[in-house]
Design a protein around this motif. Structure first.
Motif, PDB file in Angstrom:
ATOM      1  N   LEU A  74      23.956  13.247   6.729  1.00 32.86           N
ATOM      2  CA  LEU A  74      24.998  13.690   7.662  1.00 32.86           C
ATOM      3  C   LEU A  74      25.935  14.701   7.011  1.00 32.86           C
ATOM      4  CD1 LEU A  74      25.906  10.238   9.248  1.00 32.86           C
ATOM      5  CD2 LEU A  74      24.625  12.084  10.351  1.00 32.86           C
ATOM      6  N   LEU A  75      26.020  14.670   5.686  1.00 33.04           N
ATOM      7  CA  LEU A  75      26.891  15.597   4.968  1.00 33.04           C
ATOM      8  C   LEU A  75      26.421  17.039   5.095  1.00 33.04           C
ATOM      9  CD1 LEU A  75      27.441  13.446   1.765  1.00 33.04           C
ATOM     10  CD2 LEU A  75      29.201  14.055   3.436  1.00 33.04           C
ATOM     11  N   ASN A  76      25.147  17.228   5.410  1.00 27.60           N
ATOM     12  CA  ASN A  76      24.594  18.585   5.553  1.00 27.60           C
ATOM     13  C   ASN A  76      24.247  18.907   7.003  1.00 27.60           C
ATOM     14  OD1 ASN A  76      24.694  18.957   2.746  1.00 27.60           O
ATOM     15  ND2 ASN A  76      22.693  17.999   2.485  1.00 27.60           N
ATOM     16  N   TYR A  77      24.789  18.114   7.906  1.00 25.10           N
ATOM     17  CA  TYR A  77      24.393  18.245   9.318  1.00 25.10           C
ATOM     18  C   TYR A  77      25.655  18.331  10.182  1.00 25.10           C
ATOM     19  CZ  TYR A  77      21.680  17.450  13.561  1.00 25.10           C
ATOM     20  OH  TYR A  77      21.089  17.595  14.785  1.00 25.10           O
ATOM     21  N   PRO A  78      25.660  19.229  11.200  1.00 24.08           N
ATOM     22  CA  PRO A  78      26.848  19.340  12.069  1.00 24.08           C
ATOM     23  C   PRO A  78      27.047  18.088  12.926  1.00 24.08           C
ATOM     24  CG  PRO A  78      25.048  20.694  12.914  1.00 24.08           C
ATOM     25  CD  PRO A  78      24.613  20.203  11.576  1.00 24.08           C
ATOM     26  N   LEU A  79      28.237  17.518  12.881  1.00 21.24           N
ATOM     27  CA  LEU A  79      28.511  16.290  13.616  1.00 21.24           C
ATOM     28  C   LEU A  79      28.955  16.534  15.050  1.00 21.24           C
ATOM     29  CD1 LEU A  79      30.362  14.185  10.882  1.00 21.24           C
ATOM     30  CD2 LEU A  79      27.940  14.137  11.517  1.00 21.24           C
ATOM     31  N   ASP A  80      29.460  17.726  15.339  1.00 17.32           N
ATOM     32  CA  ASP A  80      29.873  18.009  16.712  1.00 17.32           C
ATOM     33  C   ASP A  80      28.637  18.078  17.603  1.00 17.32           C
ATOM     34  OD1 ASP A  80      29.257  20.308  15.168  1.00 17.32           O
ATOM     35  OD2 ASP A  80      30.003  21.593  16.769  1.00 17.32           O
ATOM     36  N   ASN A  81      28.728  17.478  18.765  1.00 17.52           N
ATOM     37  CA  ASN A  81      27.612  17.420  19.712  1.00 17.52           C
ATOM     38  C   ASN A  81      26.371  16.780  19.073  1.00 17.52           C
ATOM     39  OD1 ASN A  81      26.651  17.862  22.332  1.00 17.52           O
ATOM     40  ND2 ASN A  81      25.714  19.808  21.777  1.00 17.52           N
ATOM     41  N   PHE A  82      26.582  15.643  18.385  1.00 18.03           N
ATOM     42  CA  PHE A  82      25.510  14.967  17.663  1.00 18.03           C
ATOM     43  C   PHE A  82      24.515  14.327  18.628  1.00 18.03           C
ATOM     44  CE2 PHE A  82      23.620  11.251  15.641  1.00 18.03           C
ATOM     45  CZ  PHE A  82      23.223  11.756  14.412  1.00 18.03           C
ATOM     46  N   HIS A  83      23.204  14.566  18.386  1.00 20.79           N
ATOM     47  CA  HIS A  83      22.134  13.946  19.169  1.00 20.79           C
ATOM     48  C   HIS A  83      21.125  13.317  18.219  1.00 20.79           C
ATOM     49  CE1 HIS A  83      23.420  15.453  23.063  1.00 20.79           C
ATOM     50  NE2 HIS A  83      23.574  16.655  22.531  1.00 20.79           N
ATOM     51  N   LEU A  84      20.745  12.091  18.505  1.00 21.30           N
ATOM     52  CA  LEU A  84      19.823  11.359  17.642  1.00 21.30           C
ATOM     53  C   LEU A  84      18.489  12.087  17.486  1.00 21.30           C
ATOM     54  CD1 LEU A  84      19.431   8.719  16.027  1.00 21.30           C
ATOM     55  CD2 LEU A  84      18.503   7.697  18.106  1.00 21.30           C
ATOM     56  N   SER A  85      17.936  12.605  18.580  1.00 21.04           N
ATOM     57  CA  SER A  85      16.630  13.258  18.532  1.00 21.04           C
ATOM     58  C   SER A  85      16.666  14.511  17.662  1.00 21.04           C
ATOM     59  CB  SER A  85      16.155  13.628  19.938  1.00 21.04           C
ATOM     60  OG  SER A  85      17.082  14.490  20.569  1.00 21.04           O
ATOM     61  N   GLU A  86      17.772  15.257  17.712  1.00 23.64           N
ATOM     62  CA  GLU A  86      17.888  16.478  16.915  1.00 23.64           C
ATOM     63  C   GLU A  86      18.071  16.145  15.433  1.00 23.64           C
ATOM     64  OE1 GLU A  86      21.025  18.744  18.651  1.00 23.64           O
ATOM     65  OE2 GLU A  86      19.947  19.059  20.540  1.00 23.64           O
ATOM     66  N   PHE A  87      18.820  15.092  15.161  1.00 26.65           N
ATOM     67  CA  PHE A  87      18.982  14.665  13.769  1.00 26.65           C
ATOM     68  C   PHE A  87      17.649  14.165  13.223  1.00 26.65           C
ATOM     69  CE2 PHE A  87      20.502  11.357  10.633  1.00 26.65           C
ATOM     70  CZ  PHE A  87      20.966  12.270   9.691  1.00 26.65           C
ATOM     71  N   ARG A  88      16.899  13.470  14.048  1.00 21.62           N
ATOM     72  CA  ARG A  88      15.560  13.009  13.656  1.00 21.62           C
ATOM     73  C   ARG A  88      14.682  14.189  13.271  1.00 21.62           C
ATOM     74  NH1 ARG A  88      10.775  13.311  16.101  1.00 21.62           N
ATOM     75  NH2 ARG A  88       9.185  11.705  15.709  1.00 21.62           N
ATOM     76  N   ASP A  89      14.652  15.221  14.093  1.00 20.93           N
ATOM     77  CA  ASP A  89      13.825  16.394  13.809  1.00 20.93           C
ATOM     78  C   ASP A  89      14.264  17.071  12.514  1.00 20.93           C
ATOM     79  OD1 ASP A  89      12.461  15.880  16.137  1.00 20.93           O
ATOM     80  OD2 ASP A  89      13.509  17.407  17.323  1.00 20.93           O
ATOM     81  N   TYR A  90      15.570  17.134  12.314  1.00 27.85           N
ATOM     82  CA  TYR A  90      16.106  17.747  11.094  1.00 27.85           C
ATOM     83  C   TYR A  90      15.622  16.991   9.857  1.00 27.85           C
ATOM     84  CZ  TYR A  90      19.541  18.580   7.396  1.00 27.85           C
ATOM     85  OH  TYR A  90      20.142  18.837   6.194  1.00 27.85           O
ATOM     86  N   ILE A  91      15.721  15.658   9.903  1.00 27.82           N
ATOM     87  CA  ILE A  91      15.313  14.836   8.759  1.00 27.82           C
ATOM     88  C   ILE A  91      13.804  14.956   8.499  1.00 27.82           C
ATOM     89  CG2 ILE A  91      15.064  12.466   7.931  1.00 27.82           C
ATOM     90  CD1 ILE A  91      17.882  13.289   7.724  1.00 27.82           C
ATOM     91  N   LEU A  92      13.022  14.888   9.563  1.00 27.19           N
ATOM     92  CA  LEU A  92      11.566  14.915   9.406  1.00 27.19           C
ATOM     93  C   LEU A  92      11.056  16.271   8.927  1.00 27.19           C
ATOM     94  CD1 LEU A  92      10.441  12.836  12.512  1.00 27.19           C
ATOM     95  CD2 LEU A  92      10.200  12.196  10.113  1.00 27.19           C
ATOM     96  N   ASN A  93      11.805  17.322   9.167  1.00 27.24           N
ATOM     97  CA  ASN A  93      11.384  18.658   8.740  1.00 27.24           C
ATOM     98  C   ASN A  93      11.721  18.956   7.288  1.00 27.24           C
ATOM     99  OD1 ASN A  93      10.119  19.547  11.105  1.00 27.24           O
ATOM    100  ND2 ASN A  93      12.059  20.153  12.031  1.00 27.24           N
ATOM    101  N   LEU A  94      12.484  18.085   6.648  1.00 26.53           N
ATOM    102  CA  LEU A  94      12.745  18.252   5.223  1.00 26.53           C
ATOM    103  C   LEU A  94      11.501  17.869   4.430  1.00 26.53           C
ATOM    104  CD1 LEU A  94      16.234  16.488   4.980  1.00 26.53           C
ATOM    105  CD2 LEU A  94      15.830  18.951   4.966  1.00 26.53           C
TER     106      LEU A  94
END
Length: 335
Positions: A74-94
């Motif tokens: 979360l420290l490297n991810y924008p928290l405004d307008n947070f969506h679980l599915s988008e955070f999931r995609d971000y993590i899986l693409n690392l």
């Protein structure tokens, strides 16, 4: 809700984030509270545990820090307008190394790279950091089958989005607004770092400087507070009342009824935070003796522990100690 409080502080609450915190609470066995069981029922949670058994079994071989490592991102991810599915995609693409480097920021990247590349490197990594991983096979599965672990984590989170959950979140609306107002007033008078210390009830070893402070209330958070820090600081804190139960009070009193532990508490009260080695030197104790006593104090909720690379820094858990003193005063004070 994402609200700017002042130039360097924001207030953040997200139902999607709450889903992840609910999963973490379940993975840790609901040690601090049973709100997930009350909200979903034992049968439904049991079905989810069976459905996502890989996640549950691997998480069971981790200590609490390692279970929560996903949230480090979360420290490297924008928290405004947070969506679980988008955070999931971000993590899986690392890639695997990027993912692990953020999860275990206090470990040298070269060491992580060796663990990713070979079983020999992984075994060495495990032996050097077994405090965080209780099983070599669990660690091996986490790294080699990272995507399965993550996919099950996010799928489990989505399955907690039930009508009952949504109703519970709607019921928090007024409380969330009250908390926002409280923070706005407090941060006019106090610096964000000092205010965060009060909320968490501890003296921080790592004090930044931080570019931004995020304050995030939670109902399902497994702890009273949980802090992440890098360039910025994110502080999750519980909305639940935390009355001291008789069983815990007795455990705390038994823990401090020891001359060595009392000396440690007295030392921390004047010089916190300190490493275990610092405490050993100050009190002329063997490091192994200090380690034993710190485990006792930590398990009783008397001290906090903060990981910094290969060192652990200890400070008094002010919130818990204040609650203990309050109960004792009410119990033993003059009527």
């Amino acid at each position: 809700m994402y609200k700017q409080i002042n130039s360097n502080s924001v207030f953040f609450f997200s139902e999607d984030m709450e889903l992840m915190l609910g999963v973490l609470n379940i993975l840790e066995g609901e040690e601090k509270h049973q709100l997930c069981t009350k909200l979903y029922g034992e049968e439904y949670i049991g079905k989810l545990k069976k459905k996502y058994h890989f996640l549950v079994e691997i998480a069971g071989t981790f200590n609490k820090f390692s279970i929560n490592c996903i949230l480090e991102h979360l420290l490297n991810y924008p928290l405004d307008n947070f969506h679980l599915s988008e955070f999931r995609d971000y993590i899986l693409n690392l890639d695997t190394l990027e993912f692990l480097a953020q999860c275990f920021y206090f470990i040298e990247k070269e060491e992580l790279e060796k663990a990713v590349k070979s079983d020999e490197g992984l075994e060495k990594f495990y032996l050097e950091h077994h405090d965080f991983f209780y099983s070599f096979l669990g660690l091996q599965s986490f790294i080699r089958q990272r995507k399965r672990y993550l996919e099950e984590f996010f799928a489990f989170s989505e399955e907690l989005r039930t009508p009952g959950f949504q109703s519970e979140m709607k019921g928090l609306a007024d409380r969330i607004k009250e908390d926002l107002s409280k923070h706005q007033k407090a941060l006019v008078k106090e610096e964000a770092l000092e205010y965060a210390q009060k909320i968490m009830g501890k003296t921080f070893h790592n004090r930044g400087p931080y570019s931004k402070f995020s304050f995030s209330p939670s109902l399902l958070l497994p702890y009273r507070a949980l802090r992440f820090f890098g360039k910025d600081q994110i502080l999750f804190y519980t909305l639940r009342p935390a009355p001291l139960e008789n069983e815990m009070m007795l455990k705390q009193l038994k823990t401090i009824a020891d001359s060595t532990r009392l000396k440690i508490i007295s030392l921390l009260n004047t010089k916190e935070p300190l490493r275990g080695l610092d405490i050993a030197q100050e009190l002329s104790l063997a490091p192994s003796t200090v380690s034993h006593h710190m485990d006792q104090l930590k398990n009783a909720g008397i001290v906090n522990e903060e990981q910094e690379k290969n060192s652990k820094y200890y400070s008094i858990s002010r919130n818990n100690v204040d609650e203990l003193l309050k109960v004792l005063t009410e119990t033993l004070g003059n009527k």
